[in-house]
Design a protein around this motif. Structure first.
Motif, PDB file in Angstrom:
ATOM      1  N   ASP A 178       8.279  20.864 -10.668  1.00  9.78           N
ATOM      2  CA  ASP A 178       7.066  20.399 -11.332  1.00  9.78           C
ATOM      3  C   ASP A 178       6.098  19.836 -10.282  1.00  9.78           C
ATOM      4  OD1 ASP A 178       5.163  19.402 -13.056  1.00  9.78           O
ATOM      5  OD2 ASP A 178       6.519  18.060 -14.132  1.00  9.78           O
ATOM      6  N   HIS A 179       4.976  20.515 -10.105  1.00  6.52           N
ATOM      7  CA  HIS A 179       4.005  20.067  -9.112  1.00  6.52           C
ATOM      8  C   HIS A 179       2.612  20.595  -9.459  1.00  6.52           C
ATOM      9  CE1 HIS A 179       4.554  24.165  -7.754  1.00  6.52           C
ATOM     10  NE2 HIS A 179       3.444  24.043  -7.067  1.00  6.52           N
ATOM     11  N   LYS A 180       1.647  19.954  -8.849  1.00  6.97           N
ATOM     12  CA  LYS A 180       0.270  20.424  -8.909  1.00  6.97           C
ATOM     13  C   LYS A 180      -0.295  20.296  -7.501  1.00  6.97           C
ATOM     14  CE  LYS A 180      -4.234  19.800 -10.974  1.00  6.97           C
ATOM     15  NZ  LYS A 180      -5.081  19.040 -11.872  1.00  6.97           N
ATOM     16  N   ALA A 181      -0.989  21.307  -7.041  1.00  3.91           N
ATOM     17  CA  ALA A 181      -1.606  21.290  -5.717  1.00  3.91           C
ATOM     18  C   ALA A 181      -3.119  21.291  -5.863  1.00  3.91           C
ATOM     19  CB  ALA A 181      -1.161  22.499  -4.905  1.00  3.91           C
ATOM     20  N   VAL A 182      -3.768  20.451  -5.067  1.00  2.00           N
ATOM     21  CA  VAL A 182      -5.226  20.368  -5.044  1.00  2.00           C
ATOM     22  C   VAL A 182      -5.666  20.535  -3.587  1.00  2.00           C
ATOM     23  CG1 VAL A 182      -7.233  18.887  -5.432  1.00  2.00           C
ATOM     24  CG2 VAL A 182      -5.317  18.842  -7.045  1.00  2.00           C
ATOM     25  N   TRP A 183      -6.530  21.502  -3.362  1.00  2.00           N
ATOM     26  CA  TRP A 183      -7.069  21.742  -2.023  1.00  2.00           C
ATOM     27  C   TRP A 183      -8.495  21.217  -1.984  1.00  2.00           C
ATOM     28  CZ3 TRP A 183      -3.970  22.963   1.799  1.00  2.00           C
ATOM     29  CH2 TRP A 183      -2.734  23.512   1.475  1.00  2.00           C
ATOM     30  N   LEU A 184      -8.740  20.299  -1.056  1.00  2.00           N
ATOM     31  CA  LEU A 184     -10.084  19.753  -0.878  1.00  2.00           C
ATOM     32  C   LEU A 184     -10.834  20.669   0.096  1.00  2.00           C
ATOM     33  CD1 LEU A 184      -9.216  15.954  -0.545  1.00  2.00           C
ATOM     34  CD2 LEU A 184      -9.942  17.203  -2.594  1.00  2.00           C
ATOM     35  N   GLU A 185     -11.767  21.422  -0.449  1.00  2.00           N
ATOM     36  CA  GLU A 185     -12.491  22.415   0.343  1.00  2.00           C
ATOM     37  C   GLU A 185     -13.359  21.738   1.405  1.00  2.00           C
ATOM     38  OE1 GLU A 185     -15.891  25.788  -0.355  1.00  2.00           O
ATOM     39  OE2 GLU A 185     -14.496  25.385  -2.003  1.00  2.00           O
ATOM     40  N   GLY A 186     -13.131  22.149   2.663  1.00  3.61           N
ATOM     41  CA  GLY A 186     -13.918  21.615   3.770  1.00  3.61           C
ATOM     42  C   GLY A 186     -13.489  20.232   4.235  1.00  3.61           C
ATOM     43  N   ALA A 187     -12.350  19.741   3.747  1.00  3.05           N
ATOM     44  CA  ALA A 187     -11.903  18.384   4.092  1.00  3.05           C
ATOM     45  C   ALA A 187     -10.928  18.418   5.263  1.00  3.05           C
ATOM     46  CB  ALA A 187     -11.244  17.722   2.885  1.00  3.05           C
ATOM     47  N   ASP A 188     -11.127  17.478   6.174  1.00  3.58           N
ATOM     48  CA  ASP A 188     -10.227  17.290   7.300  1.00  3.58           C
ATOM     49  C   ASP A 188      -9.221  16.203   6.926  1.00  3.58           C
ATOM     50  OD1 ASP A 188      -9.043  17.431   9.800  1.00  3.58           O
ATOM     51  OD2 ASP A 188     -10.876  17.058  10.918  1.00  3.58           O
ATOM     52  N   HIS A 189      -8.589  15.612   7.882  1.00  3.17           N
ATOM     53  CA  HIS A 189      -7.438  14.738   7.656  1.00  3.17           C
ATOM     54  C   HIS A 189      -7.783  13.289   7.311  1.00  3.17           C
ATOM     55  CE1 HIS A 189      -3.185  13.703   8.108  1.00  3.17           C
ATOM     56  NE2 HIS A 189      -3.588  12.630   8.752  1.00  3.17           N
ATOM     57  N   PHE A 190      -8.701  12.723   8.036  1.00  4.65           N
ATOM     58  CA  PHE A 190      -8.920  11.273   7.957  1.00  4.65           C
ATOM     59  C   PHE A 190      -9.906  10.873   6.869  1.00  4.65           C
ATOM     60  CE2 PHE A 190      -7.519  12.186  12.262  1.00  4.65           C
ATOM     61  CZ  PHE A 190      -6.411  11.362  12.332  1.00  4.65           C
ATOM     62  N   GLU A 191      -9.692   9.684   6.338  1.00  2.00           N
ATOM     63  CA  GLU A 191     -10.527   9.164   5.250  1.00  2.00           C
ATOM     64  C   GLU A 191     -12.004   9.206   5.629  1.00  2.00           C
ATOM     65  OE1 GLU A 191     -12.772   6.579   2.742  1.00  2.00           O
ATOM     66  OE2 GLU A 191     -12.418   6.139   4.835  1.00  2.00           O
TER      67      GLU A 191
END
Length: 177
Positions: free
Chosen positions: A131-144
């Motif tokens: 059971d999982h859900k994946a969300v890809w943040l388009e154009g996002a790098d690693h740090f806040e």
């Protein structure tokens, strides 16, 4: 180290500061790695985990950094620090043991923890029907500080929906508490 995190959470339960039926582990980067480990623990004390920009395969991560160090002529100290990960628990090898729902969030241009490893982990979750859900943040790098407002809006909206609709689906609705 994972025992310490669980012991801290259970201490708060013992002080009646936390509802044991509503505990979630959230982590980003190294914290995401620990959340992946938590998802496969038994006995399980969390209802779900939220994993951001994680390290699902320490060996793959070490090789990624070694490759970068070789190209840049990195220091001996940096190489020695990488070796500390060699004995670490590998979440990718623990996927079959995952026993709670997971929300996985990752930037699709993350340069610290490459998306390739996250995709590999997500594919393993699918293989074992976890059971999982994946969300890809388009154009996002690693740090806040590299996340734009649109990334943060998507991230927090997804976390809120996940907690309400997926993580606590077997407990009373959030509004009733």
């Amino acid at each position: 180290m994972q025992d310490d995190k669980d012991d801290g959470a259970l201490y708060l339960v013992g002080k009646e500061l936390v509802d044991p039926n509503r505990m979630v582990m959230f982590g980003w980067s190294y914290g995401g790695y620990t959340a992946l480990i938590a998802a496969a623990r038994n006995p399980q004390i969390y209802q779900c985990v939220i994993v951001g920009a994680s390290v699902p395969d320490p060996i793959e991560q070490i090789n990624y950094y070694r490759n970068r160090l070789n190209r840049s002529g990195g220091s001996t100290t940096a190489r020695e620090q990488l070796n500390m990960w060699l004995d670490s628990v590998s979440p990718i090898k623990q996927v079959e043991k995952v026993n709670i729902p997971m929300l996985i969030i990752h930037g699709d241009v993350d340069q610290r923890t490459p998306p390739k490893a996250a995709r590999k982990y997500i594919n393993a979750l699918k293989k074992y029907n976890k059971d999982h859900k994946a969300v890809w943040l388009e154009g996002a790098d690693h740090f806040e500080n590299s996340l734009f407002f649109r990334h943060k809006l998507e991230f927090y909206s997804e976390v809120e929906k996940y907690l309400k609709n997926d993580c606590f689906k077997n407990t009373k609705d959030l509004e009733e508490r």
